[in-house]
Design an enzyme around this catalytic site. Structure first.
Site, PDB file in Angstrom:
ATOM      1  N   LYS A  77       0.849  -1.200   0.000  1.00  0.00           N
ATOM      2  CA  LYS A  77       0.000   0.000   0.000  1.00  0.00           C
ATOM      3  C   LYS A  77       0.881   1.244   0.000  1.00  0.00           C
ATOM      4  CE  LYS A  77      -3.846   2.023   2.664  1.00  0.00           C
ATOM      5  NZ  LYS A  77      -4.700   1.865   3.860  1.00  0.00           N
ATOM      6  N   SER A 152      -9.727   1.638   3.221  1.00  0.00           N
ATOM      7  CA  SER A 152      -8.921   2.425   2.316  1.00  0.00           C
ATOM      8  C   SER A 152      -7.898   1.614   1.525  1.00  0.00           C
ATOM      9  CB  SER A 152      -8.184   3.518   3.103  1.00  0.00           C
ATOM     10  OG  SER A 152      -7.266   2.944   4.019  1.00  0.00           O
ATOM     11  N   SER A 176      -9.715  -0.652   7.446  1.00  0.00           N
ATOM     12  CA  SER A 176      -9.199  -0.563   6.074  1.00  0.00           C
ATOM     13  C   SER A 176      -8.522  -1.798   5.528  1.00  0.00           C
ATOM     14  CB  SER A 176      -8.211   0.594   5.975  1.00  0.00           C
ATOM     15  OG  SER A 176      -8.918   1.778   5.850  1.00  0.00           O
TER      16      SER A 176
HETATM   17  N1  GLN Z   1     -12.925   3.824   6.637  1.00  0.00           N
HETATM   18  C1  GLN Z   1     -12.336   4.308   7.845  1.00  0.00           C
HETATM   19  C2  GLN Z   1     -11.975   5.760   7.685  1.00  0.00           C
HETATM   20  O1  GLN Z   1     -12.327   6.299   6.710  1.00  0.00           O
HETATM   21  C3  GLN Z   1     -11.138   3.505   8.187  1.00  0.00           C
HETATM   22  C4  GLN Z   1      -9.930   3.911   7.436  1.00  0.00           C
HETATM   23  C5  GLN Z   1      -8.733   3.105   7.789  1.00  0.00           C
HETATM   24  O2  GLN Z   1      -8.826   2.093   8.490  1.00  0.00           O
HETATM   25  N2  GLN Z   1      -7.594   3.590   7.367  1.00  0.00           N
HETATM   26  O3  GLN Z   1     -11.345   6.357   8.517  1.00  0.00           O
END
Ligand code: GLN
Length: 473
Positions: A77, A152, A176
């Site tokens: 990532k 994400s 995420s």
């Molecule tokens: N979807 C969650 C957010 O928008 C989690 C994001 C993540 O775990 N990086 O913060």
């Protein structure tokens, strides 16, 4: 390439069916050819990959072990630093940023023979649940190209589902890794907070950020985690706890394991997601597990708590992108304060700005106690709910997401509904416990659904034992 697992790569290398260099060349050309379909990779790293592969071939030629990840194509990532390669965080602001050093996780992967083939797309600074917040365009779900892969870490999930990498790294702050794993039909693991060093992971919300693996089966995910895990003097929050052999824990036997089903989670689950998760509960029972209902009473406060803590920490962490260091710089800057304002104003996307504003507000003078401090107290209650539950059960099972992968564009204009998609994953992140998503079937439209398994702090062995047995039953 598509069908490889860590063990099939190892077998192929040791039987001289292919060399690590040959496999790497093949993996790179396949990934480059497939990428236009999904936009899952942001960049490829052929030179670094081939150099790593040559080292693996040299080890084999010298009669040495190729390493736990010998020759395995790994995607990373783009929020994890890789020396000499771009690390953009899917942000326009960092579009030309070349990392000056490697994250500890990357060093450990390469020391174990892993081959980093490229960097994957994600939501900007890991903020989002659909991968639509990337400055470099959304990722498409390889299972259904009109749908999101989740976020994400959408790119990292997509490349493993598509077969353009054998395993990949994601980061998880509130879901995420698990949510994209469930949307793409693969395994995604969020380890215990502190299990994997965060050194070299670009900070979003430091008290919640984790690095974790994606794979097409539990064994591969466990192998990759084992390679990365363990104390790192460069991250004071990394744990001293010894790293067990996860492979040894996967005995296939889960008879008598006590499993909790949180009533608070099941009341929101509807439709085919609920049907598939309920069917998984019956399967676990048939495998000899003892299922019982449990209560995690503070679950309802999790989303509010998370969005106070993560925005507060993000507003502080992202203050460093001031146009002086790291980032592209606004051309439109007469004074120093114009430089700050214009660089940030032009460079950050809408979601990142929203979070910085919310976070700045909750940390502002006079509001700290009412928001951030209170949220930390509620976080403690949520952790206590889990600690109490784990005195009665060995593992908790639940849905990962209330719904399967949604259509691109379906939720972009409704941030609150996007935030709600993390309702089941945020609690585990707040508590810092290990949790994972494992595939548990497809809807009638062919969309994958994930089952979430949560265990107590450093309970990865039980989590993997259960997931592996479930996967093979
Ligand atoms: N979807 C969650 C957010 O928008 C989690 C994001 C993540 O775990 N990086 O913060």
């Amino acid at each position: 390439m598509t069908k490889h697992t860590i063990s099939s790569v190892r077998a192929g290398l040791l039987s001289k069916e292919f060399s690590a260099v040959e496999l790497t060349r093949q993996a790179l050309s396949f990934a480059e050819a497939e990428n236009p379909k999904t936009n899952a990779y942001l960049s490829f790293s052929p030179e670094r990959a081939l150099a790593a592969a040559e080292r693996v071939d040299a080890r084999i030629a010298a009669g040495e072990d190729p390493g736990a990840l010998g020759g395995v194509p790994v995607a990373v990532k783009d929020v994890i630093l890789t020396k000499g390669l771009k690390t953009t965080c899917a942000s326009k602001l960092l579009e030309n940023f070349i990392a000056p050093y490697d994250a500890t996780a990357i060093e450990r992967i390469e020391a174990a023979g892993g081959v980093i083939i490229g960097k994957t797309n994600c939501d900007e600074f890991a903020m989002g649940s659909s991968n639509e917040n990337s400055a470099f365009g959304p990722v498409r779900n390889p299972v259904a190209l009109d749908r999101v892969p989740g976020g994400s870490s959408g790119g990292s999930a997509a490349v493993v589902a598509q077969g353009t990498a054998v395993v990949s790294l994601g980061s998880d702050t509130g879901g995420s890794i698990r949510q994209p794993a469930s949307f793409c039909g693969i395994v995604g693991v969020t380890p215990t907070y502190g299990r994997v060093s965060r050194y070299g992971l670009v900070a979003f919300a430091s008290s919640l950020d984790h690095i974790g693996p994606f794979a097409r089966n539990t064994r591969d995910a466990a192998t990759l985690l084992e390679v990365m895990a363990g104390r790192d003097p460069k991250d004071a929050t990394s744990a001293e706890a010894p790293v067990p052999s996860y492979a040894a824990s996967m005995t296939g036997n889960v008879k008598g394991l006590k499993i909790g089903i949180p009533v608070e989670y099941m009341k929101h689950a509807t439709g085919e997601t609920a049907d598939l998760v309920n069917a998984s509960f019956r399967k676990l029972q048939a495998m000899g597990c003892e299922l019982r209902e449990i209560s995690l009473p503070n679950t309802d406060y999790a989303i509010d708590t998370y969005y106070i803590i993560c925005t507060a920490e993000a507003s502080s962490n992202l203050a460093r992108y001031d146009g002086v260091r790291y980032t592209t710089r606004s051309q439109n800057s007469g004074t120093l304060s114009d430089l700050y304002k214009n660089t940030r104003g032009e460079g950050f996307g809408a979601e990142v700005k929203r979070r910085i504003m919310l976070g700045t507000y909750v940390l502002s003078h006079g509001y700290y106690d009412a928001y951030y401090k209170k949220a930390q107290m509620v976080r403690n209650l949520i952790t206590q709910d889990f600690n109490k539950a784990f005195t009665e059960v060995d593992a908790i099972v639940a849905p990962v997401s209330p719904f399967p992968a949604f259509k691109l564009g379906e939720k972009v204009n409704d941030p609150i509904s996007m935030y709600l998609s993390d309702i089941y994953t945020i609690t585990g992140s707040l508590a810092g416990i290990p949790c994972m998503s494992t595939p548990c079937g497809n809807t009638s439209e062919g969309l994958p659904v994930g089952l979430q398994i949560l265990c107590k702090h450093f309970g990865e062995e039980t989590m993997f034992r259960l997931a592996d047995a479930f996967e093979n039953s």
